[in-house]
Motif scaffolding. Structure first.
Motif, PDB file in Angstrom:
ATOM      1  N   PHE A  14       0.829  -1.218   0.000  1.00 33.75           N
ATOM      2  CA  PHE A  14       0.000   0.000   0.000  1.00 33.75           C
ATOM      3  C   PHE A  14       0.860   1.264   0.000  1.00 33.75           C
ATOM      4  CE2 PHE A  14      -2.727   3.100   2.393  1.00 33.75           C
ATOM      5  CZ  PHE A  14      -3.642   3.278   1.382  1.00 33.75           C
ATOM      6  N   ASP A  15       1.917   1.268   0.830  1.00 36.03           N
ATOM      7  CA  ASP A  15       2.768   2.469   0.896  1.00 36.03           C
ATOM      8  C   ASP A  15       3.429   2.755  -0.444  1.00 36.03           C
ATOM      9  OD1 ASP A  15       2.148   2.953   3.484  1.00 36.03           O
ATOM     10  OD2 ASP A  15       3.813   1.788   4.301  1.00 36.03           O
ATOM     11  N   ASP A  16       3.790   1.699  -1.149  1.00 37.63           N
ATOM     12  CA  ASP A  16       4.395   1.904  -2.478  1.00 37.63           C
ATOM     13  C   ASP A  16       3.400   2.596  -3.403  1.00 37.63           C
ATOM     14  OD1 ASP A  16       6.658   0.672  -1.632  1.00 37.63           O
ATOM     15  OD2 ASP A  16       6.289  -1.239  -2.653  1.00 37.63           O
ATOM     16  N   PHE A  17       2.139   2.147  -3.310  1.00 35.47           N
ATOM     17  CA  PHE A  17       1.137   2.762  -4.195  1.00 35.47           C
ATOM     18  C   PHE A  17       0.895   4.226  -3.807  1.00 35.47           C
ATOM     19  CE2 PHE A  17      -3.180   3.502  -5.933  1.00 35.47           C
ATOM     20  CZ  PHE A  17      -2.852   3.325  -7.274  1.00 35.47           C
ATOM     21  N   SER A  21       1.535   7.469  -6.105  1.00 35.18           N
ATOM     22  CA  SER A  21       0.393   8.375  -6.300  1.00 35.18           C
ATOM     23  C   SER A  21       0.805   9.805  -5.984  1.00 35.18           C
ATOM     24  CB  SER A  21      -0.788   7.963  -5.414  1.00 35.18           C
ATOM     25  OG  SER A  21      -1.198   6.661  -5.765  1.00 35.18           O
ATOM     26  N   LYS A  22       1.640   9.958  -4.952  1.00 36.42           N
ATOM     27  CA  LYS A  22       2.149  11.310  -4.607  1.00 36.42           C
ATOM     28  C   LYS A  22       2.941  11.875  -5.777  1.00 36.42           C
ATOM     29  CE  LYS A  22       2.644  11.218   0.390  1.00 36.42           C
ATOM     30  NZ  LYS A  22       3.446  10.318   1.210  1.00 36.42           N
ATOM     31  N   GLU A  23       3.754  11.017  -6.371  1.00 40.92           N
ATOM     32  CA  GLU A  23       4.547  11.466  -7.538  1.00 40.92           C
ATOM     33  C   GLU A  23       3.614  11.979  -8.638  1.00 40.92           C
ATOM     34  OE1 GLU A  23       7.820   7.927  -7.113  1.00 40.92           O
ATOM     35  OE2 GLU A  23       7.089   8.381  -9.123  1.00 40.92           O
ATOM     36  N   ILE A  24       2.543  11.238  -8.865  1.00 43.51           N
ATOM     37  CA  ILE A  24       1.602  11.638  -9.924  1.00 43.51           C
ATOM     38  C   ILE A  24       0.965  12.987  -9.576  1.00 43.51           C
ATOM     39  CG2 ILE A  24      -0.517  11.015 -11.155  1.00 43.51           C
ATOM     40  CD1 ILE A  24       0.265   8.028 -10.635  1.00 43.51           C
ATOM     41  N   LEU A 238       2.863  -0.795 -13.048  1.00 40.06           N
ATOM     42  CA  LEU A 238       4.325  -0.823 -12.868  1.00 40.06           C
ATOM     43  C   LEU A 238       4.689  -1.552 -11.575  1.00 40.06           C
ATOM     44  CD1 LEU A 238       5.153   2.812 -14.041  1.00 40.06           C
ATOM     45  CD2 LEU A 238       5.966   0.688 -15.114  1.00 40.06           C
ATOM     46  N   LEU A 239       3.904  -1.335 -10.529  1.00 41.94           N
ATOM     47  CA  LEU A 239       4.195  -2.024  -9.258  1.00 41.94           C
ATOM     48  C   LEU A 239       3.852  -3.515  -9.355  1.00 41.94           C
ATOM     49  CD1 LEU A 239       2.934   0.684  -6.745  1.00 41.94           C
ATOM     50  CD2 LEU A 239       5.312   0.020  -7.163  1.00 41.94           C
TER      51      LEU A 239
END
Ligand SMILES: Cc1ncc(COP(=O)(O)O)c(C=O)c1O
Length: 367
Positions: A14-17, A21-24, A238-239
């Motif tokens: 979840f943290d990876d997603f 998402s923050k990057e986006i 990608l993940l």
């Protein structure tokens, strides 16, 4: 007992997603061929061993565009299988083409290539095969027929992410192939899909068709659609690309467990993947034969009674749908194998984290 579903979506940490998402958010670019979209498209070419890959917002839109990109004459006939999901024949009809249902092979349950020629008329323009449950169609024979009659070949590869035949990515066969990245698929982008193809000329055409047919700010070239994948879906993809092989390895063990227990039961047939084909591990179908003591539907009810939500994929067959069954130009030949298999097949729960206790329970029910 909690409900046991046929599958579970593959979900990254979840943290990876959240981080991607923050990057986006920071880029302020959330759809329309963004950075993540383009990266996923690029990486998928290698993953699927194909020369061209175009991403879509779902597999159905991808299939609509695949058919559109083939420039088939309006009203012409596309020979296909009724042993598939609704999206396959519906995509033909949405393109103002006519599906013509062909029977299937009993083992692979894919379109019976030996029965295609008898359905060909002067109005036939294409063959749409489905690699159902990841079992490849008879791609060699279909290719021969297509060459002989000058037909296009489209494959619905929704069930076979990463499948290879003799080391060749399955997306290389025919003129164009569609993969689905729906949440229920081994590899998912929540909703999504792609087209793969080898003809360089198709790339630009598909790019435009996926984006309303817009060529540039002032020119709309043709009647396209909105098939674009958004950045959050691409990020999920990608993940998931980093973890789907681990999921496949786990499903391989689930398959070995099932195979071992179920193949010993009289009246249960477990369709076997050919040795030269790599299994995608998308579905685990079994076929209930005459010498099994109860019918498929009774077995289905017993599972349901235990809160185990097995599925009768693909019952009803598409040739039974109200929109197709009474049209003798669509259902114009006997579909004996389809009509037999549709009453015998059952897909069992299939995902990496199925516990041994659950696997034991599922096998006990069949035993
Ligand atoms: C054989 C087949 N074709 C097409 C589709 C449609 O794909 P999507 O759900 O990505 O639109 C699916 C399933 O979802 C499918 O199983």
């Amino acid at each position: 007992m909690n409900k046991v579903y046929l599958t579970r979506p593959l979900l990254p940490d979840f943290d990876d997603f959240i981080n991607v998402s923050k990057e986006i958010y920071e880029t302020q670019w959330i759809t329309n061929m963004g950075e993540k979209h383009n990266l996923l498209e690029h990486i998928l070419k290698d993953e699927l061993k194909v020369s061209h890959c175009s991403l879509f917002n779902n597999g159905t839109t991808a299939l609509l565009v695949a058919l559109k990109a083939m420039n088939l004459p309006v009203g012409s006939e596309v020979i296909t299988t009724p042993f598939t999901f609704a999206a396959t024949p519906h995509s033909i009809v949405w393109n103002c083409l006519k599906p013509v249902f062909c029977d299937i092979e009993p083992n692979t349950m894919t379109i019976d290539a030996d029965k295609i020629e008898e359905l060909i008329t002067t109005n036939t323009s294409a063959i749409l095969g489905v690699h159902v449950y990841g079992f490849p169609c008879n791609v060699k024979k279909i290719d021969e027929i297509a060459k002989k009659y000058n037909l296009k070949v489209i494959y619905d590869s929704a069930h076979c992410f990463s499948t290879e035949i003799d080391g060749v990515g399955i997306g290389n066969y025919g003129d164009i192939s569609m993969f689905s990245f729906h949440a229920t698929k081994l590899f998912n982008t929540i909703e999504g899909g792609c087209l793969t193809y080898n003809d360089d000329k198709l790339e630009k055409k598909i790019y435009n068709l996926r984006n309303f047919g817009i060529k540039n700010e002032e020119v709309v070239e043709e009647v396209g659609i909105n098939g674009k994948m958004n950045e959050f879906s691409a990020a999920m993809g990608l993940l998931n690309l980093q973890i789907y092989k681990e999921e496949q390895n786990k499903r391989k063990k689930v398959k070995e467990y099932y195979d071992d227990r179920l193949s010993k039961i009289q009246g249960i047939r477990v369709p076997k993947m050919p040795d030269n084909v790599t299994n995608s591990y998308q579905y685990y179908p079994i076929v209930i034969e005459d010498d099994y003591p109860i019918s498929r539907d009774e077995l289905y009810d017993r599972f349901r009674g235990n809160n185990i939500l097995v599925r009768k994929y693909f019952y009803p067959a598409c040739s039974d749908y109200e929109c197709y069954r009474d049209d003798t130009s669509i259902v114009r030949t006997s579909l004996d194998v389809v009509n037999d298999i549709k009453n015998r097949v059952l897909c069992l729960p299939y995902y990496g984290d199925l516990s041994i206790e659950l696997l034991d329970k599922i096998c006990q029910i069949v035993e």
